[in-house]
Design an enzyme around this catalytic site. Structure first.
Site, PDB file in Angstrom:
ATOM      1  CG  ASP A 143       6.106   5.571   6.867  1.00 35.55           C
ATOM      2  OD1 ASP A 143       6.106   6.762   6.515  1.00 35.55           O
ATOM      3  OD2 ASP A 143       6.064   5.225   8.059  1.00 35.55           O
TER       4      ASP A 143
ATOM      5  CE  LYS B 232       2.865   8.586   5.039  1.00 38.75           C
ATOM      6  NZ  LYS B 232       2.707   8.325   6.490  1.00 38.75           N
TER       7      LYS B 232
ATOM      8  CG  ASP C  89      -0.329  -0.298   2.533  1.00 39.40           C
ATOM      9  OD1 ASP C  89       0.910  -0.524   2.579  1.00 39.40           O
ATOM     10  OD2 ASP C  89      -1.048  -0.315   3.546  1.00 39.40           O
TER      11      ASP C  89
HETATM   12  P1  IMP Z   1       7.301   0.989   6.507  1.00 44.43           P
HETATM   13  O1  IMP Z   1       7.822  -0.343   6.939  1.00 44.43           O
HETATM   14  O2  IMP Z   1       7.644   2.069   7.525  1.00 44.43           O
HETATM   15  O3  IMP Z   1       7.717   1.396   5.129  1.00 44.43           O
HETATM   16  O4  IMP Z   1       5.742   0.936   6.579  1.00 44.43           O
HETATM   17  C1  IMP Z   1       5.000   0.130   5.787  1.00 44.43           C
HETATM   18  C2  IMP Z   1       3.636  -0.138   6.403  1.00 44.43           C
HETATM   19  O5  IMP Z   1       3.293   0.816   7.404  1.00 44.43           O
HETATM   20  C3  IMP Z   1       2.572   0.001   5.347  1.00 44.43           C
HETATM   21  O6  IMP Z   1       2.383  -1.209   4.667  1.00 44.43           O
HETATM   22  C4  IMP Z   1       1.367   0.448   6.138  1.00 44.43           C
HETATM   23  O7  IMP Z   1       0.626  -0.683   6.587  1.00 44.43           O
HETATM   24  C5  IMP Z   1       1.929   1.191   7.329  1.00 44.43           C
HETATM   25  N1  IMP Z   1       1.842   2.674   7.138  1.00 44.43           N
HETATM   26  C6  IMP Z   1       2.846   3.521   6.839  1.00 44.43           C
HETATM   27  N2  IMP Z   1       2.416   4.782   6.717  1.00 44.43           N
HETATM   28  C7  IMP Z   1       1.085   4.738   6.930  1.00 44.43           C
HETATM   29  C8  IMP Z   1       0.041   5.740   6.901  1.00 44.43           C
HETATM   30  O8  IMP Z   1       0.230   6.941   6.653  1.00 44.43           O
HETATM   31  N3  IMP Z   1      -1.220   5.285   7.174  1.00 44.43           N
HETATM   32  C9  IMP Z   1      -1.509   3.976   7.446  1.00 44.43           C
HETATM   33  N4  IMP Z   1      -0.580   3.019   7.462  1.00 44.43           N
HETATM   34  C10 IMP Z   1       0.710   3.391   7.213  1.00 44.43           C
HETATM   35 MG    MG Z   2      -1.180  -0.983   8.126  1.00 40.90          MG
END
Ligand code: IMP
Ligand code: MG
Length: 173
Positions: free
Chosen positions: A102, A130, A99
């Protein structure tokens, strides 16, 4: 958050349009290849189902569940595989679908995990990116929309246990 004002960032029409473009691009790039799309659950279930329906070449679809955020808005970096894929991806071209990217910890962990299964290539597709939040050196190959550092919900993305079913992408102001 629930009693704050909703601000729509991307309408379902904008999302549909972008999915058509991404599907065309992916279909072109993988022409003649053995594509396996791996949807990361739970967040990407909506995006993945829209995206694969816009891919016109043969594509096998599998799912992988990582440990989730829970109710928090920040990732810990402690990613875990809860349920692994079932398909044999050795010698296949893998497209990981999530999705949002981040911090990038989730995607980095999943890439390292899948590399051990000897696919011939691995690329990534996310509906939202992001980039300003990145903690690892990673850039998605296919991006729906690039957004600033705002917490977003809808279109598969949750806040607490809810909002995944909302057909557009929004934030709370
Ligand atoms: P990462 O491991 O920090 O890149 O985050 C990935 C996961 O964090 C995504 O698959 C989302 O499920 C969750 N996530 C990151 N940012 C958001 C947001 O703004 N809203 C909701 N879920 C988020
Ligand atoms: Mg999530």
């Amino acid at each position: 958050m629930a009693n704050k004002e909703k601000r729509i960032l991307f309408s379902s029409e904008e999302i549909d349009k972008r999915n058509i473009e991404l599907g065309e691009e992916i279909s072109k790039d993988y022409e003649g290849k053995k594509l396996v799309a791996i949807s990361l659950l739970r967040g990407s279930f909506i995006f993945a189902s829209d995206l694969v329906r816009n891919i016109s070449i043969p594509v096998e679809i599998d799912f992988l569940t990582t440990s989730s955020y829970g109710d928090q808005e920040e990732t810990s970096g402690n990613v875990e595989i809860v349920t692994d894929i079932r398909s044999d991806i050795e010698g296949r071209d893998v497209l990981i679908i999530d999705d949002i990217m981040d911090s990038g910890y989730t995607m980095q962990y999943v890439i390292e995990h899948l590399k051990k299964k000897n696919p011939s290539s691995i690329k990534t597709a996310v509906m939202l990116d992001k980039p300003s939040r990145r903690k690892v050196d990673l850039k998605p190959d296919y991006i729906g929309f690039s957004i600033p550092d705002v917490f977003i919900v809808g279109y598969g993305l949750n806040y607490g246990d809810y909002y995944r079913n909302i057909p557009y992408i929004f934030t709370f102001d």
